[in-house]
Design an enzyme around this catalytic site. Structure first.
Site, PDB file in Angstrom:
ATOM      1  N   GLY A  28     -47.687 -10.873  37.919  1.00 11.61           N
ATOM      2  CA  GLY A  28     -47.321 -11.186  36.528  1.00 11.61           C
ATOM      3  C   GLY A  28     -47.946 -10.325  35.449  1.00 11.61           C
ATOM      4  CG  ASN A  30     -43.897  -5.934  33.764  1.00 11.40           C
ATOM      5  OD1 ASN A  30     -43.734  -5.145  32.838  1.00 11.40           O
ATOM      6  ND2 ASN A  30     -44.011  -5.560  35.030  1.00 11.40           N
ATOM      7  NE  ARG A  81     -28.347 -14.807  47.375  1.00 17.14           N
ATOM      8  CZ  ARG A  81     -27.550 -13.757  47.114  1.00 17.14           C
ATOM      9  NH1 ARG A  81     -27.511 -13.241  45.921  1.00 17.14           N
ATOM     10  NH2 ARG A  81     -26.818 -13.236  48.051  1.00 17.14           N
ATOM     11  NE  ARG A 107     -36.480 -17.204  46.507  1.00 18.93           N
ATOM     12  CZ  ARG A 107     -36.345 -17.193  47.826  1.00 18.93           C
ATOM     13  NH1 ARG A 107     -35.226 -16.811  48.389  1.00 18.93           N
ATOM     14  NH2 ARG A 107     -37.341 -17.584  48.594  1.00 18.93           N
ATOM     15  CB  ILE A 108     -30.620 -10.996  45.361  1.00 19.00           C
ATOM     16  CG1 ILE A 108     -31.364  -9.724  45.809  1.00 19.00           C
ATOM     17  CG2 ILE A 108     -29.232 -10.655  44.839  1.00 19.00           C
ATOM     18  CD1 ILE A 108     -30.765  -9.034  46.999  1.00 19.00           C
ATOM     19  CG  ASN A 123     -35.033  -6.633  37.156  1.00 18.35           C
ATOM     20  OD1 ASN A 123     -36.096  -7.254  37.288  1.00 18.35           O
ATOM     21  ND2 ASN A 123     -34.654  -5.722  38.022  1.00 18.35           N
ATOM     22  CG  HIS A 125     -35.769  -0.619  39.375  1.00 15.50           C
ATOM     23  ND1 HIS A 125     -35.835  -1.377  40.524  1.00 15.50           N
ATOM     24  CD2 HIS A 125     -35.660   0.667  39.770  1.00 15.50           C
ATOM     25  CE1 HIS A 125     -35.757  -0.570  41.565  1.00 15.50           C
ATOM     26  NE2 HIS A 125     -35.664   0.673  41.141  1.00 15.50           N
ATOM     27  CG  ASP A 161     -32.496  -2.573  41.178  1.00 18.92           C
ATOM     28  OD1 ASP A 161     -32.903  -3.605  40.612  1.00 18.92           O
ATOM     29  OD2 ASP A 161     -32.961  -2.168  42.259  1.00 18.92           O
ATOM     30  CD  GLU A 190     -43.089  -1.625  35.777  1.00 14.06           C
ATOM     31  OE1 GLU A 190     -43.109  -2.867  35.814  1.00 14.06           O
ATOM     32  OE2 GLU A 190     -43.181  -0.939  36.813  1.00 14.06           O
TER      33      GLU A 190
END
Ligand code: GRF
Length: 216
Positions: A28, A30, A81, A107-108, A123, A125, A161, A190
């Site tokens: 965590g 970010n 999911r 998780r996707i 998101n 990356h 992504d 980031e």
């Protein structure tokens, strides 16, 4: 409020705060950068909940230190999911979340989740997309031998992504860089661009035109 002398109505301009929900799985850092930017008054938003699929995510502790509500939801309790995501969405709706921030969430998301929060999920990356998608991007970058890598904040769509890019920041890959040292350099950036992208969203300055995100 009424001015007693003249009877004139004063319009008090209130800052409209965007309700933010953050999904995390790990340490965590970010999340920490985003919390700090909010505390410094840089973002017109408030984190209403931090949710995790991992009960031991240090990110949950960080949130608790700032008295932010946290929830751990065990994937094992759900048959797929989409059902898992529906549980998350239930909480996001209870909290009236307007922006979902993925900060190291492993998780996707199901198409159902993405459709429910279309253009409202971000998101980060650790590579310059569309290069080095998926996991271990810093390792991929070092092994490929690129001279420049970096990080990307993007909206989330149904691909991996692949959503429209909001902000990117480049870092140099030096001869002696390893996966770890590159990850460290990228992480520093980031922590700059993720809060900035969220700030722009909260100010209503991001306009999506096809694949392009225009900053007004
Ligand atoms: C970051 O490298 C981010 O780019 C990736 O996952 C990592 C999360 O790190 N999506 P942290 O949990 O925010 O420290």
């Amino acid at each position: 409020m009424t001015d007693l002398m003249s009877g004139t109505k004063w319009v008090i301009k209130e800052k409209v705060m965007v309700n933010i929900g953050v999904l995390v799985s790990g340490r965590g850092t970010n999340l920490q950068a985003i919390i700090e930017a909010i505390e410094e008054g840089k973002i017109a938003g408030e984190i209403k909940v931090v949710m995790s699929d991992n009960p031991d995510a240090y990110a949950l502790k960080r949130a608790q230190q700032y008295h932010i509500a946290t929830r751990y939801i065990n994937f094992k309790g759900f048959k797929n999911r989409e059902d898992y995501d529906k549980e998350i969405i239930k909480i996001l709706e209870e909290k009236k979340i307007e922006l979902v921030v993925l900060a190291g969430y492993m998780r996707i998301l199901s198409p159902y989740f993405i459709r429910t929060y279309q253009n409202k999920i971000m998101n980060i990356h650790p590579a310059l997309l569309p290069s080095f998608i998926g996991l271990h991007s810093q390792k991929q970058a070092v092994e490929y031998g690129v001279k420049i890598s970096g990080c990307t904040v993007h909206f989330v769509d149904e691909g991996i992504d692949s959503g429209p890019i909001i902000l990117q920041k480049a870092v140099e890959v030096c001869d002696d860089d390893t996966e770890e040292s590159l990850a460290e350099k990228i992480l520093e950036e980031e922590h700059q661009i993720y809060p900035r992208a969220i700030q722009l969203f909260c100010e209503g300055r991001l306009v999506i035109k096809g694949r392009r995100v225009l900053i007004k």
